[in-house]
Enzyme design. Structure first.
Site, PDB file in Angstrom:
ATOM      1  N   SER A 144     106.006 111.725   6.366  1.00 48.58           N
ATOM      2  CA  SER A 144     105.533 111.210   7.350  1.00 48.58           C
ATOM      3  C   SER A 144     104.848 112.114   8.072  1.00 48.58           C
ATOM      4  O   SER A 144     104.942 113.698   8.096  1.00 48.58           O
ATOM      5  CB  SER A 144     106.677 110.523   8.197  1.00 48.58           C
ATOM      6  OG  SER A 144     106.207 110.259   9.583  1.00 48.58           O
ATOM      7  N   TYR A 157     114.690 110.202  12.427  1.00 50.93           N
ATOM      8  CA  TYR A 157     113.600 110.188  11.637  1.00 50.93           C
ATOM      9  C   TYR A 157     112.862 111.439  11.268  1.00 50.93           C
ATOM     10  O   TYR A 157     112.599 111.876  10.229  1.00 50.93           O
ATOM     11  CB  TYR A 157     112.762 109.168  12.434  1.00 50.93           C
ATOM     12  CG  TYR A 157     111.512 108.742  11.432  1.00 50.93           C
ATOM     13  CD1 TYR A 157     111.881 107.742  10.518  1.00 50.93           C
ATOM     14  CD2 TYR A 157     110.267 109.185  11.652  1.00 50.93           C
ATOM     15  CE1 TYR A 157     110.922 107.320   9.693  1.00 50.93           C
ATOM     16  CE2 TYR A 157     109.145 108.668  10.542  1.00 50.93           C
ATOM     17  CZ  TYR A 157     109.879 107.623   9.709  1.00 50.93           C
ATOM     18  OH  TYR A 157     108.406 107.358   9.191  1.00 50.93           O
TER      19      TYR A 157
END
Length: 332
Positions: A144, A157
């Site tokens: 990401s 995350y």
């Protein structure tokens, strides 16, 4: 470099029930690739397979990527069902979690890591023998933009996506050093219009409700799943080690390279509204700095040192002002 063909190849795609995963399955089947589409949501998975029309074929496999034994059993089953080793594994499945570090529950942290990190590791290592056997293998692990920079409320995350990046880049070095026929790519998507916000967990202490979080997420998603899939597949075709998806991914990559650790100042300035309830909160909202305890306060300088201390402080302030101005110019 000669681009890769997907004709008559076998791909495995996790998180195929929606979003990028579904778009990847549909695109690969159109290119003549057989696809083992995997997801934990049976109905969504069946919808993906029903939509997959092309010279390739897609089959549905429902299991939890966080279950290591299930992933290895899945690899064995794929080898038998298709009668050939897999050429491509795309570890795409992922979830989100919004929580402050000091209030985050361990069960939420472990849930996210099980899918976003361990699921990537299980998929990679369960299929690596097949990829090598195929003579034309490729591992694609989805990290990401949060595998390049960090932000508030995203510590879990960030931990997973930074870990995916490190794990994947190390694997690439090993495959090159051993001269094995496996390419390795790490994908860094920016904001993609997927269902990840709906499947994410939001801690009550995060300071925002679900509706506010969904509204904020919709504003930062710049790229469609179909466009993201096309970029990823193009990156695979050209064996790119790092695949940036979306204009925001390119911007953040440039920002991190230019500013180095100073990116944290900019990230704090842009993302601080997330820390105060409403994502629509004005960015000019004042934030009171926490005062250190009295024992930690510096002693008052001796009278003779006052001018020297003042000049040094002014010099530091001037340097800090220059650094902030440079960061603002680079970000613009």
């Amino acid at each position: 470099m000669k681009s890769k063909s997907f004709q008559n190849k076998l791909a495995v795609v996790t998180g195929a029930g929606s979003g990028i995963g579904r778009a990847l399955v549909l695109d690969l089947v159109l290119r003549g690739c057989d696809v083992a589409a995997c997801d934990v949501q049976q109905q969504a998975l069946e919808e993906t397979v029903a939509l997959a029309v092309g010279s390739g074929k897609a089959r549905a496999y429902c299991f939890d990527v966080a279950d290591r034994a299930a992933f290895y059993q899945h690899a064995d089953r794929i080898r038998g069902d298709f009668g050939q080793p897999a050429n491509l594994i795309i570890n795409n499945a992922g979830v989100g979690l919004g929580a402050r570090v000091r209030e985050m529950r361990w069960e939420d942290f472990e849930w996210l890591m099980g899918i976003n990190f361990w699921g990537v590791c299980y998929g990679t290592q369960a299929f690596l023998p097949q990829l090598i056997e195929s003579g034309d293998g490729h591992v694609v692990n989805v990290s990401s933009i949060y595998g390049m920079i960090s932000g508030p409320l995203t510590s879990a995350y960030n931990a997973a996506k930074f870990a995916v990046r490190g794990y994947t880049e190390s694997l690439r070095i090993e495959m090159l050093a051993e001269k094995l026929p496996v390419q390795v790519s790490c994908v860094h998507p920016g904001g993609i219009r997927t269902n990840i916000a709906k499947s994410s967990r939001l801690d009550a202490g995060a300071g925002m409700d679900r509706a506010d979080f969904d509204k904020w997420f919709s504003r930062i998603t710049l790229t469609s799943p179909e466009k993201a899939a096309a970029i990823i597949i193009n990156g695979i075709r050209h064996n790119r080690p790092r695949i940036l998806v979306g204009p925001d991914a390119h911007l953040i990559d440039a920002m991190q390279r230019t500013l180095g650790i100073r990116y944290q100042w900019l990230a704090g300035a842009l993302l601080n509204p997330l820390m105060f309830g409403k994502s629509s909160a004005p960015q000019s909202r004042p934030v009171a700095a926490a005062q250190p305890p009295a024992a930690a306060m510096p002693a008052r300088p001796a009278p003779g040192a006052a001018k020297k201390t003042s000049r040094a402080g002014a010099g530091r302030a001037k340097s800090a002002g220059r650094a902030q101005a440079e960061a603002e110019n680079d970000a613009g």
